[in-house]
Every structure is written in structure tokens, then in C-alpha cells.
Design a protein around this motif. Structure first.
Motif, short mmCIF file in Angstrom:
data_model
loop_
_atom_site.label_atom_id
_atom_site.label_comp_id
_atom_site.label_asym_id
_atom_site.label_seq_id
_atom_site.Cartn_x
_atom_site.Cartn_y
_atom_site.Cartn_z
N SER A 31 146.20 84.44 -8.31
CA SER A 31 146.39 83.27 -7.53
C SER A 31 146.13 81.86 -8.37
O SER A 31 146.50 80.90 -7.86
CB SER A 31 145.38 83.27 -6.19
OG SER A 31 144.04 83.47 -6.72
N LEU A 32 145.43 82.06 -9.43
CA LEU A 32 145.10 80.89 -10.27
C LEU A 32 146.25 80.66 -11.48
O LEU A 32 146.13 79.79 -12.20
CB LEU A 32 143.85 80.92 -10.89
CG LEU A 32 142.79 81.19 -9.70
CD1 LEU A 32 141.41 81.32 -10.41
CD2 LEU A 32 142.51 79.96 -8.94
N LEU A 33 146.92 81.91 -11.65
CA LEU A 33 147.69 81.87 -13.30
C LEU A 33 148.78 82.35 -13.08
O LEU A 33 149.30 83.15 -11.99
CB LEU A 33 146.85 82.73 -14.11
CG LEU A 33 145.56 82.64 -14.65
CD1 LEU A 33 145.16 83.84 -15.15
CD2 LEU A 33 145.49 81.35 -15.57
N GLU A 34 149.96 81.91 -13.63
CA GLU A 34 151.17 82.30 -13.98
C GLU A 34 151.25 83.33 -15.11
O GLU A 34 150.52 83.00 -16.16
CB GLU A 34 152.17 81.12 -14.10
CG GLU A 34 153.66 81.45 -14.06
CD GLU A 34 154.35 80.20 -14.42
OE1 GLU A 34 155.49 80.33 -14.94
OE2 GLU A 34 153.83 79.05 -14.53
N ILE A 35 151.85 84.52 -15.03
CA ILE A 35 151.85 85.40 -16.30
C ILE A 35 153.00 85.95 -16.54
O ILE A 35 153.92 86.20 -15.93
CB ILE A 35 150.91 86.72 -15.74
CG1 ILE A 35 149.54 86.24 -15.37
CG2 ILE A 35 150.49 87.69 -16.86
CD1 ILE A 35 148.82 87.22 -14.58
N GLU A 36 153.49 85.83 -17.87
CA GLU A 36 154.69 86.39 -18.37
C GLU A 36 154.36 87.32 -19.66
O GLU A 36 153.56 87.00 -20.44
CB GLU A 36 155.48 85.05 -18.82
CG GLU A 36 157.07 85.67 -19.11
CD GLU A 36 158.02 84.50 -19.33
OE1 GLU A 36 157.59 83.21 -19.02
OE2 GLU A 36 159.25 84.71 -19.82
N LEU A 37 155.04 88.36 -19.70
CA LEU A 37 154.91 89.51 -20.72
C LEU A 37 156.32 89.49 -21.25
O LEU A 37 157.33 89.62 -20.82
CB LEU A 37 154.47 90.75 -20.04
CG LEU A 37 154.31 91.76 -20.94
CD1 LEU A 37 152.93 92.54 -20.56
CD2 LEU A 37 155.31 92.79 -21.29
N VAL A 38 156.11 89.55 -22.36
CA VAL A 38 157.25 89.85 -23.66
C VAL A 38 157.12 91.08 -24.20
O VAL A 38 156.02 91.25 -24.93
CB VAL A 38 157.33 88.49 -24.54
CG1 VAL A 38 158.54 88.84 -25.50
CG2 VAL A 38 157.53 87.16 -23.80
N GLU A 39 158.40 91.82 -24.16
CA GLU A 39 158.04 93.10 -25.09
C GLU A 39 159.64 93.42 -25.63
O GLU A 39 160.69 92.95 -24.89
CB GLU A 39 157.72 94.29 -23.84
CG GLU A 39 158.35 94.72 -23.07
CD GLU A 39 158.03 96.02 -22.23
OE1 GLU A 39 157.44 96.84 -22.90
OE2 GLU A 39 158.04 96.01 -21.11
#
Ligand SMILES: Cc1cc2nc3c(=O)[nH]c(=O)nc-3n(C[C@H](O)[C@H](O)[C@H](O)COP(=O)(O)OP(=O)(O)OC[C@H]3O[C@@H](n4cnc5c(N)ncnc54)[C@H](O)[C@@H]3O)c2cc1C
Length: 509
Positions: A31-39
Motif C-alpha cells: 500500500s506504500l510502494l509501487e513495485i516493478e520487476l524486470v526479467e
């Protein structure tokens, strides 16, 4: 010092480390962070890392994972410990079980009583006093019986990452597929600003987590943190890995069988056996190791073995500027005690505890780096112990291990046990006294003396107490179902297409 708030986290890499980080951050701080994962599917993951230790259970609870669902999805089995063969001497067998030994009292640990009994000629084996070891020996298991067993899992690494990915995407983690072509940094402070993918997409973030495996793309190639090499204490530097058909019901344990220039593992899953051969290139050629490995695999191999090269050691900093290393990018202690996934989990927990919401400050970084270093060094010492305590002189490799000098921290522990049967352990250490004792006694490090607490009891009292403990364990094990029967009832997975699904991609150092 950078006082920018951290609102967006970018995770580079989608192996076990990347998806575990995404799963925990999205579940706990989503709820506090935006998260993006690159693979990058083209690069793939290291494809091994399938044996765990009990701390995984509490981490899964933190992620809200349903155990039976997870086990079905990852073809998992239960693990009660590791069976070591040929380590102290050729032909030896001992178990490092996950549970407690006997009953300790305020004056000291159980092994002090056992050593006294042994000096009087009774007391049996140390493992007779560990419920998990006895259940392991009988291939029994249950999660709900009392007393509860301490356990971990064997899991399919590829399926585990996919399973975690499902959790993450359901919680809003964005996944970007593609090879990272460029890492852009701020000219003034060197902080990472964005990752540029081969397709041209730019992924911006405030905090970057390097989960790119042995490549350590951000921490080494860009931030040049440096690497402390531990090869002199952990001389193995490569492994063959292959999966094979199961040749019988799955055991509730990993096997670590010492060979002429290293050791081989067996990790049973529901659908197949994971096999590996860890060895040292200075003492055995790749061809010799492969021939030895293939000759010893029980079931039919499901594809050609793959060679993975590695270096034991640690990245000199786990947190540098606005980048944190997790997983293989942060360092590696070879897989003998199945500690890497645990180290990822403890690193993520620490990150969440010290999370720099209001900006990255040196004190947080220093704390993170110090704790990461302490943890890895303690795990290193425990793994080095297995090599150092060998009595084998039958190959150049084992002669080297037996006579090598070890880190001072380990030498002190060995001396303490040899001279007094005492095990020094800090409160926050991963391996408990009972773990150290099982390995030290399992590899014939018999102390010159021990605490006299056993002598406070009369011999008949001591005999009775020990027999009572053994009897309780025997009765408890007798009540347990077979491990395979329990799995079939509790979490049986659908049959797997192993060759198609699990063939690992390339991995580079
Ligand atoms: C032989 C061996 C046996 C092991 N056995 C165990 C064990 O039994 N138990 C245990 O706990 N641990 C074990 N480990 C360690 C375990 O495998 C790792 O800790 C775990 O798999 C985590 O790996 P990772 O996610 O850090 O890296 P990887 O699995 O290598 O993932 C790296 C990710 O980064 C991505 N990536 C890399 N470069 C780029 C790029 N340029 N652009 C985009 N993406 C990129 C890759 O595509 C991949 O998704 C073992 C390791 C080895 C070498």
C-alpha cells in the motif's frame, strides 16, 4: 546522502530472489510502494536451489501462502534434515536433523549428558535423541501430530518462481519482460535512475534491488562493489545438475554424499529427483566429474547435465547508493547446508525492517551491510566446518580440506568444542547449538572433556532418563504415517511434464 522519498522499487531479475522480494514487499508494504520487476526469459534463471531450511515456513506465513497449495504447485516434498555420507570418513553416515536434541537444562545442552553416558558405555547414538532424525530414518512425516516436527521443503525452483509470480501479479506487481541493455545513473551522485530494456522501454525507480544472479549486473557491473573471495576455505567452484526419474517413494531429507573432489546431492520432489555434483575444478576435470556423476544417478536422467560455475564469497557491500543485492548477486556459500534461499528471505526481512521510506541515509546502509556480512560469515563458517573436520586423506581434495587453515572465528569454535564440549552461539545466529553438535560429533570431533552435569545424576538415573527420551521418540515416530502416504493425502501434485517444463536455461558466473 539522498533525501528523496522512496516510492517506487524496481527489482532486476525474476529468479527465486526477485520473486520472493516482490512477493514480500507487495504483501507487506504494497500500500506504500509501487513495485516493478524486470526479467529476461532469454537469460533465464540459475534453475537450481531446491532444498530449504525450516525458516522458510515462517517466511511463507508472512507471505500468506497456503502450504498444501504451494506444495502442489511446486511438486514439493517435506525435509527433516540432511543425511551426510562419507564426510568424516569414507563409509560414514550421520544426519543433521532440524529438531532439538534430547532435553537441555539451564546449566547446559543435552550433549553434555550424552557424552557422560557415552564415557560410561551406554547412551546409543546422538541421533536417537532427535525426533526429526528418527522420523527421517524411518521415512515418516506429518504436520499435525504432537509433538510437532521441525521441517522445511524440497521444491521445484522454476515452479516456485512461477508460483510466487502469480501471487505478486495478483497484488499489482508489474512485470516487464526483456533484457536490461543499459543502466542509467545520476551524473552527480551515481544513484541509479533507470533500467533501459532492449526494446527501448525505460524502467525508472527510487530504489533498485539487484536480483540478477551471479552476474550482479547493478551491484558489480555498474556500482563496482567488489567481491571478497572465500575460495581458500570453500574450494568447490562448479556443479553439474540434472533431474532424474524417481526410483522409489520420496525421502523426507536431502542427501549430501561426499565424493573424491566434492560431493553430490539428491533432492527428492514429488515428480522427480534433483541431482547435483559439486566439485573443485583444480582437483577434478569436468569430464571426470561428469562420468562419476552419471554413473551414480539412480533413476534415468531427464536431460543432459548442465554445468554451473560459481565462486564462493560475498559482495563487499549488500547495499550501495540506492541499490540492494539479494540472492546470488550478494554472494554465495555453496549449497551444502541449503542456506541461500534462507539468506534471501532474511535479507528481505531486514530490508522491510530498515526500509528507507524517507530517503537513503548512511546509517541504514551501514546497519544493513553489517548484518548481511555477519550472517553470511556465520553460514560460511558452518559450511566450512564440514570440510575441515574430514579425516579423509584418500584424495588430494580431501587432504587439502583437512589441512587447510580456517577463518579465526571457526578455529575458535572448533577449539572450544574440542577442549570443553561447549558451543558458542550468538542469539541471532541461524544454526543452533544442536546443529553444530550434530556435525561436530557426526564427523568425529570428540571433546577432550565435557561439563560434569551428567555426573550430578547417578548412573541408574541417567540410564533411565536417556531411555525415557529415546522411548518417547520411538513412540512418536511409530504413530507417524509414511512421508509418501502423508504427501499423497495432503498435497499430491498433478503429474509433471519434467523435461518440457523444468529444463533450466543458461547461467553464468
Ligand atoms: C549448484 C547450486 C546449487 C544450489 N542449491 C541450493 C539449495 O539447495 N538451496 C538453496 O537455498 N539455494 C541453493 N542454491 C542457491 C539458489 O539457487 C539461489 O539462491 C536462488 O536460486 C536465487 O537465485 P537468484 O534469484 O539470485 O538468481 P537467478 O536464479 O540466476 O536469477 C537471475 C534473474 O536475473 C535475470 N537477469 C539477469 N541478467 C539480466 C539482464 N541483463 N536483463 C534482465 N534480466 C536479467 C534472469 O533472467 C533471472 O530472472 C544453489 C546454487 C547453486 C549454484
Amino acid at each position: 546522502m539522498n533525501n528523496n522519498q522512496v516510492k517506487k522499487v524496481v527489482i532486476a531479475g525474476g529468479g527465486t530472489a526477485g520473486w520472493l522480494a516482490a512477493a514480500a514487499l507487495s504483501k507487506q508494504l504494497g500500500s506504500l510502494l509501487e513495485i516493478e520487476l524486470v526479467e529476461s526469459d532469454a537469460i533465464g534463471t540459475v534453475g537450481v536451489g531446491e532444498s530449504t531450511i525450516p525458516t522458510i515456513c515462517s517466511f511463507h506465513a508472512l507471505l500468506g501462502i497456503d502450504e498444501a497449495e504451494f506444495m502442489r504447485a511446486t511438486q514439493a516434498t517435506f525435509k527433516l534434515g540432511i543425511e551426510f555420507a562419507n564426510w568424516g570418513r569414507d563409509g560414514d553416515r550421520y544426519v543433521h536433523g532440524f529438531g532439538h536434541l534430547g532435553k537441555a537444562n539451564w546449566m547446559g545442552e543435552f550433549h553434555q549428558f550424552w557424552l557422560h553416558a557415552r564415557s560410561l558405555g551406554f547412551g546409543g547414538e546422538l541421533g536417537d535423541y532427535c525426533l526429526e532424525t528418527q522420523a527421517l530414518n524411518s521415512r515418516k512425516f506429518a504436520t499435525s501430530e504432537k509433538p510437532m516436527l521441525n521441517y522445511a521443503y524440497h521444491l521445484d525452483a522454476t515452479r516456485y518462481a512461477q508460483y510466487l509470480r502469480g501471487h505478486c501479479e495478483a497484488r499489482g506487481v508489474v512485470r516487464s519482460e526483456g533484457k536490461i541493455r543499459e543502466v542509467r545513473t545520476n551524473a552527480a551522485d551515481g544513484f541509479i535512475e533507470s533500467l533501459v530494456l532492449e526494446c527501448g522501454k525505460q524502467v525508472r525507480g527510487d530504489l533498485f534491488i539487484d536480483c540478477t544472479g551471479f552476474r550482479a549486473l547493478l551491484m558489480e557491473e555498474i556500482l563496482q562493489c567488489g567481491f571478497e573471495d572465500w575460495n581458500q576455505w570453500l574450494p568447490t567452484d562448479r556443479a553439474y545438475a540434472v533431474q532424474s526419474e524417481l526410483a522409489g517413494p520420496a525421502r523426507p531429507n536431502t542427501r549430501a554424499i561426499a565424493r573424491s573432489a566434492g560431493w553430490r546431492w539428491q533432492i527428492p520432489l514429488q515428480s522427480r529427483m534433483g541431482n547435483g555434483m559439486v566439485f573443485c575444478g583444480d582437483y577434478q576435470s569436468d569430464d571426470e566429474a561428469l562420468a562419476q556423476f552419471l554413473a551414480e544417478i539412480d533413476g534415468e536422467p531427464l536431460f543432459d547435465p548442465r554445468l554451473i560455475r560459481y565462486r564462493a564469497g560475498r559482495r563487499k557491500k549488500a547495499w550501495e547508493k540506492n541499490c540492494i543485492a539479494l540472492g546470488l548477486s550478494s554472494g554465495f556459500v555453496e549449497p551444502l547446508e541449503s542456506t541461500s534461499i534462507h539468506l534471501i528471505m532474511i535479507g528481505i526481512t531486514r530490508l522491510m525492517q530498515l526500509f528507507p521510506f524517507d530517503g537513503i541515509v548512511p546509517s541504514l546502509q551501514q546497519r544493513f551491510n553489517q548484518q548481511s556480512r555477519d550472517e553470511l560469515e556465520k553460514v560460511r563458517d558452518f559450511v566450512v566446518l564440514h570440510y575441515k573436520l574430514t579425516e579423509r586423506e584418500d584424495s588430494e581434495f580431501w587432504r587439502y580440506c583437512k589441512h587447510m587453515s580456517v577463518p579465526d572465528s571457526l578455529a575458535e569454535r572448533i577449539a572450544l568444542f574440542r577442549e570443553s564440549a561447549q558451543v558458542h552461539r550468538n542469539a541471532d545466529e541461524l544454526f543452533r547449538t544442536d546443529s553444530w553438535v550434530q556435525v561436530m560429533l557426526g564427523q568425529h570431533l570428540y571433546p577432550q572433556t565435557y561439563h560434569p552435569m551428567g555426573r550430578l545424576m547417578s548412573e541408574p538415573q541417567l540410564r533411565q532418563a536417556l531411555a525415557g527420551l529415546q522411548g518417547n521418540i520411538r513412540n512418536a515416530v511409530a504413530r507417524l504415517p509414511e512421508h509418501q502416504v502423508f504427501i499423497d493425502r495432503y498435497c499430491k501434485a498433478a503429474p509433471a511434464n519434467n523435461t518440457a517444463m523444468n529444463k533450466p536455461e543458461t547461467a553464468a558466473l
